[in-house]
Every structure is written in structure tokens, then in C-alpha cells.
Design a protein around this motif. Structure first.
Motif, mmCIF file in Angstrom:
data_model
loop_
_atom_site.group_PDB
_atom_site.id
_atom_site.type_symbol
_atom_site.label_atom_id
_atom_site.label_comp_id
_atom_site.label_asym_id
_atom_site.label_seq_id
_atom_site.Cartn_x
_atom_site.Cartn_y
_atom_site.Cartn_z
ATOM 1 N N MET A 21 0.822 -1.209 0.000
ATOM 2 C CA MET A 21 0.000 0.000 0.000
ATOM 3 C C MET A 21 0.860 1.265 0.000
ATOM 4 S SD MET A 21 -3.107 -1.032 -0.249
ATOM 5 C CE MET A 21 -2.468 -2.440 -1.191
ATOM 6 N N VAL A 22 1.994 1.190 0.710
ATOM 7 C CA VAL A 22 2.912 2.339 0.705
ATOM 8 C C VAL A 22 3.410 2.601 -0.711
ATOM 9 C CG1 VAL A 22 5.171 3.157 1.474
ATOM 10 C CG2 VAL A 22 3.610 2.083 3.108
ATOM 11 N N LEU A 24 1.952 1.675 -3.476
ATOM 12 C CA LEU A 24 0.818 2.084 -4.299
ATOM 13 C C LEU A 24 0.522 3.571 -4.107
ATOM 14 C CD1 LEU A 24 -1.358 1.000 -6.260
ATOM 15 C CD2 LEU A 24 -2.816 0.611 -4.268
ATOM 16 N N CYS A 25 0.603 4.032 -2.865
ATOM 17 C CA CYS A 25 0.360 5.455 -2.572
ATOM 18 C C CYS A 25 1.468 6.342 -3.135
ATOM 19 C CB CYS A 25 0.231 5.674 -1.073
ATOM 20 S SG CYS A 25 -1.244 4.924 -0.353
ATOM 21 N N GLN A 26 2.639 5.761 -3.357
ATOM 22 C CA GLN A 26 3.745 6.513 -3.950
ATOM 23 C C GLN A 26 3.645 6.597 -5.468
ATOM 24 O OE1 GLN A 26 7.212 4.483 -2.455
ATOM 25 N NE2 GLN A 26 7.152 5.530 -0.463
ATOM 26 N N THR A 29 1.802 2.344 -10.055
ATOM 27 C CA THR A 29 0.575 1.768 -10.621
ATOM 28 C C THR A 29 0.783 1.216 -12.030
ATOM 29 O OG1 THR A 29 -0.096 3.943 -11.459
ATOM 30 C CG2 THR A 29 -0.872 3.326 -9.250
ATOM 31 N N THR A 101 1.450 -4.550 -7.253
ATOM 32 C CA THR A 101 2.008 -3.198 -7.189
ATOM 33 C C THR A 101 3.517 -3.230 -7.376
ATOM 34 O OG1 THR A 101 0.252 -2.473 -5.689
ATOM 35 C CG2 THR A 101 2.258 -1.133 -5.747
#
Length: 318
Positions: A21-22, A24-26, A29, A101
Motif C-alpha cells: 500500500m505504501v 501504491l500510494c507513492q 501503478t 504493485t
């Protein structure tokens, strides 16, 4: 031990999910762009793919095998299934999002242990935690399967569907040692099939066939004996929907993977002669050599495993 292995498995998956998730948030994608291009929507291939996916979720069914060992099963069995299935689904989906990811499709397909490959890519000095967690996870899965499957053989023998030797329990520990040994022996035979996905296809066809027949029988009994006591009762919507799904999983592979499906059917039918000779025929009509063999087996299992057969009073208590 089972609780410890489950906690270790879930904690490892949480670490993977957070790390993914880290990333992906960065903005990582790229692997999700056009991810469904060239997808195979053939119904037969979808059914075979579901075999492997549903095999991963088979814990919901494993719990049913140890119902006799649950406290207050009328409450705890449906409650545990209702909690665990959504929880496992969410964890598995988020874990796969984390994998994709960081890793591209080819890397995932080529990896023998995706979690370990993921850890090597992103976790740095802490990557050694994931292989240990994978090993603990495998141990926990194997342990739960042995517990559940041995109870299946034990109860089958206790109800008269398998030889008497399998319903014996240790005189001090009350564990079904012969059923455990038999389960381990069957596992070794299954290892003769080198392709694990082929083995899953053999197993899954019979599994979903008999699961579907079991649910059909429940629907029949609901209409035939509506006033029968039912500790756990649900709306007919659920078994009917479930049966439609099992029809898809059983019928479609007959056309898309006919050879492997026929092998699975042959494996199931191979039990018919053994059941007819050893169980269906009364003792006075069984071949004498078979009677001697079953008697020899029962006697020596008792001696080697320090076991005794479950009598009628024990059956009522259990």
C-alpha cells in the motif's frame, strides 16, 4: 500451535499489505495499466482456474470436519465461518494488490514463492522474515488438514463406511492414530503426481461433485422433512445458489478438460469395489481371505497403535 501459526501467517500478510500500500500510494501503478488485456474468458478455463482459487479457501469446509470438537458448535461453527471467510477474502485481495504493485505479471507467474520474491524486492534487511512465515504457514495448513481429514476417515469408519481399524482411538490420548497414519499414507500416494495443479483438478472435480450432492440432499430434506430439528438453519437462497455454482464447477470441466475429469471420476469409482466387498456385503458373504485380512489388520493396528475401537456408548458421547 495452530493458533501460533495462524497469527504468524496473518502478521506476515499484514506486513506485505502495508508495504504494498505504501508503494501504491507513492504512485507505483504501472502494473495495473491494461491489466485485463488478452484475458481468457473461456468458461472451461475459468472453471479450472476457480479450482485452484477455491482450493486456497477450503478452510471453510475443513472446519466442518472437527465440529464434534467445537464448544457450542450450533453458535460457534456458523459464527466462525461468517467471520473468517470475509476476513480471509479481504486479506487475500489486498495481498494480491500488494504483489502486483511491486511485481509484474511474468515475475509473479515465474516465482515459486511470490511472497519471498516480494520480500526480496521491497523489504530489504527484513526480507528473511517472510520465508520463515511461509514455512510456518505451510506447517499450519498441513497441521489443520491432517486434523480435519483424519476426523473424516475416523467418522466414516465409525458410521460403517470404512474398515473398523480407522475408527480406533488411542487408549490414553483419545486421538485417531490409525486415521492419521492412513491420511499420511494417502498423502504420500498423491505426491506421485508431479504437477500439483493437475492433482488439484483431479481432487476438485470429485470434491465439488460430492459437496454439491450433499447440499442437494439438504434441500431435499428441507422439503421432505420440514419439521426435522435443525441446529443451524439458513434461508434456501444460500444452498440453491451454492448448488448452481457447483453445477458450473462440475459440468463445464467435463467439456474443457475431459481427460483429467475422467481420471477424477475413475479415482472416485475405484472405491466402489472396495466398499462393496469390505462394507456392503455382510461378514458371512465376504470372501474368507478378505475376512482374514481385515481381522489381521484390525488386530495388528490395535497392538501397534495401542488403540481400541469406539463402541456404541462412545459414539453417543462423541
Amino acid at each position: 500451535m495452530q493458533v501460533a501459526s495462524t497469527v504468524a501467517k496473518v502478521l506476515a500478510l499484514i506486513v506485505i499489505i502495508i508495504a504494498g500500500m505504501v508503494k501504491l500510494c507513492q504512485g507505483y501503478t504501472t502494473n495495473f495499466e491494461n491489466s485485463f488485456d488478452d484475458s481468457n474468458l473461456n468458461a472451461g478455463d475459468l472453471a479450472l482456474a476457480l479450482y485452484s482459487a477455491l482450493y486456497s479457501y477450503s478452510g471453510w469446509d475443513t472446519l466442518n470436519f472437527v465440529t464434534e470438537e467445537l464448544k457450542n458448535p450450533e453458535r460457534n461453527l456458523p459464527l466462525s465461518i461468517a467471520i473468517s471467510i470475509p476476513l480471509v477474502t479481504v486479506i487475500y485481495v489486498l495481498t494480491n494488490v500488494a504483489y502486483y504493485t511491486v511485481l509484474d505479471l511474468n515475475t509473479v507467474l515465474d516465482s515459486e514463492a511470490v511472497a519471498v520474491t516480494f520480500a526480496d524486492e521491497i523489504l530489504g534487511f527484513a526480507r528473511w522474515l517472510i520465508p520463515i512465515s511461509v514455512a510456518i504457514s505451510c506447517y499450519g495448513g498441513l497441521n489443520s488438514t491432517l486434523i480435519a481429514v483424519s476426523r473424516l476417515y475416523f467418522v466414516g469408519s465409525r458410521e460403517g463406511h470404512l474398515p473398523t481399524a480407522l475408527c480406533m482411538i488411542h487408549v490414553n490420548r483419545y486421538t485417531p492414530i490409525p486415521a492419521l497414519i492412513f491420511s499420511g499414507g494417502m498423502s504420500l500416494i498423491y505426491l506421485l503426481v508431479e504437477d500439483v495443479f493437475q492433482l488439484i483438478n483431479y481432487f476438485s472435480f470429485n470434491y465439488w461433485l460430492f459437496i454439491g450432492l450433499s447440499i442437494v440432499s439438504q434441500i431435499y430434506l428441507r422439503f421432505k422433512f420440514p419439521d426435522m430439528p435443525r441446529p443451524v438453519k439458513l434461508s434456501l437462497f444460500f444452498p440453491i445458489t451454492f448448488c448452481l455454482c457447483t453445477v458450473f464447477l462440475v459440468v463445464v470441466p467435463l467439456y474443457s478438460d475431459t481427460i483429467n475429469t475422467m481420471v477424477g471420476i475413475a479415482i472416485a469409482l475405484s472405491g466402489v469395489p472396495a466398499y462393496y466387498l469390505c462394507i456392503y456385503l455382510p461378514p458371512d458373504r465376504q470372501p474368507r481371505c478378505l475376512q482374514k485380512l481385515l481381522g489381521f489388520l484390525t488386530l495388528n493396528v490395535q497392538k501397534l497403535c495401542l488403540c481400541c475401537a469406539v463402541d456404541s456408548e462412545d459414539r453417543k458421547e462423541m
